[in-house]
Design an enzyme around this catalytic site. Sequence first.
Site, PDB file in Angstrom:
ATOM      1  N   VAL B  77     -27.192  48.371  19.639  1.00 46.60           N
ATOM      2  CA  VAL B  77     -27.404  47.087  18.854  1.00 46.60           C
ATOM      3  C   VAL B  77     -29.008  46.654  18.954  1.00 46.60           C
ATOM      4  CG1 VAL B  77     -26.420  45.998  16.827  1.00 46.60           C
ATOM      5  CG2 VAL B  77     -25.527  47.486  17.432  1.00 46.60           C
ATOM      6  N   CYS B  78     -29.694  46.526  19.059  1.00 44.27           N
ATOM      7  CA  CYS B  78     -30.966  45.429  18.790  1.00 44.27           C
ATOM      8  C   CYS B  78     -30.225  43.833  18.953  1.00 44.27           C
ATOM      9  CB  CYS B  78     -32.570  45.333  17.600  1.00 44.27           C
ATOM     10  SG  CYS B  78     -33.249  44.082  18.725  1.00 44.27           S
ATOM     11  N   VAL B  79     -30.294  43.415  19.890  1.00 44.13           N
ATOM     12  CA  VAL B  79     -30.032  41.916  20.511  1.00 44.13           C
ATOM     13  C   VAL B  79     -30.048  40.886  19.125  1.00 44.13           C
ATOM     14  CG1 VAL B  79     -31.143  41.666  22.380  1.00 44.13           C
ATOM     15  CG2 VAL B  79     -29.757  39.860  22.103  1.00 44.13           C
ATOM     16  N   ALA B  82     -30.198  41.913  15.586  1.00 44.97           N
ATOM     17  CA  ALA B  82     -28.882  40.865  15.324  1.00 44.97           C
ATOM     18  C   ALA B  82     -27.964  39.788  15.750  1.00 44.97           C
ATOM     19  CB  ALA B  82     -27.152  41.823  16.701  1.00 44.97           C
TER      20      ALA B  82
END
Lengths: 121, 119, 98
Positions: B77-79, B82
């Site tokens: 998941v892209c930080v 997110a």
Amino acid sequence: MSDAKKFMFVNRKAPYGTIYALESLEVVLITAAFDQDVSLAFLDDGVYQLKKGQQTKGIETKNFSPAYRALEDYDIEKLYVEKEAMDARGLSEDDFIVPVTVLSRAEMGKLMDEQDVVLSF
Amino acid sequence: MKFGIVVNEGPYQHQASDSAYLFAKAAIEKGHEVWRVFFYHDGVNNASKLTEPPQDDRHIVNRWTKLAEEHKVDLVVCVAAALRRGIKEDNLAQGFRISGLGQLVEAGIKCDRLVTFGD
Amino acid sequence: MLHIINQSPLNTTTLDTCLSTATGGDILLIEDAVYAATKGNAAEAKLKSAMGKFKVHVLTPDLEARGLGDRMMDGVSAVDYGGFVELVSNNKNCQSWL
């Protein structure tokens, strides 16, 4: 660079109406750190991303268009705009915030074929 | 063949996550490897462990978790995306991990094919 | 190259842009793009005339889900998710026209 892959980012969406343009640009900036062969293509409403003079104060949103000018510092210099899309929107090269290469649809299609990875957002 | 998958839309709202999952499952059934699934834009919402669909509906989040466990699929998941949307370690479903956009670029470099599902 | 399209041709210009820009190869219609491959829709002629240049495929589960499993136009090849995987692996590269 010899084993670098050809990455193309295809932008077909206008800025601000949705977040795609901004988050696409964030990926492009990260890709620069990986020494890949990066190019950006602007088709359809994606050409609006490059329009000069964006004033976003009234919508209380950050104007991210200056970041396109920073791409050069990351050695990302291949920005292609599709001529038909530009013409259809009443725009010309002078309207863009950065220098671009204008390609016909046919030239753009050929360039896409040559890519290893095409990412569209 | 080694596949990478990108999911750009949230669960239930858009079909993208369903299409991506069914593609991944079919690829694995054919003997391919799904090396990484990268969740970007609203796609990060696929990783919320707070998701509770009605009982007669598919559980999109748990389905990804199960795929990751059974076939060692790396769910990233892209930080930045997110944090913007309130997805953090605290509410991250099992099998997912939060990391940077470099993981997407790496998937493009290392995988034979990268397939994007979005709007 | 494999061109993946997921939007209805009656609502967006995505199919038009793909047909006029891409040099050829395979087109796979998924999600709402499957409407493009149905008999009698307004984009039928457009897709038909592109068939010399492209090989057009449609994802059957998406077509069936939308109640149009029996309306597929001639000349389109029907694939399931396994066929989708094969199209991706058989082409050198792919692009999702989002």
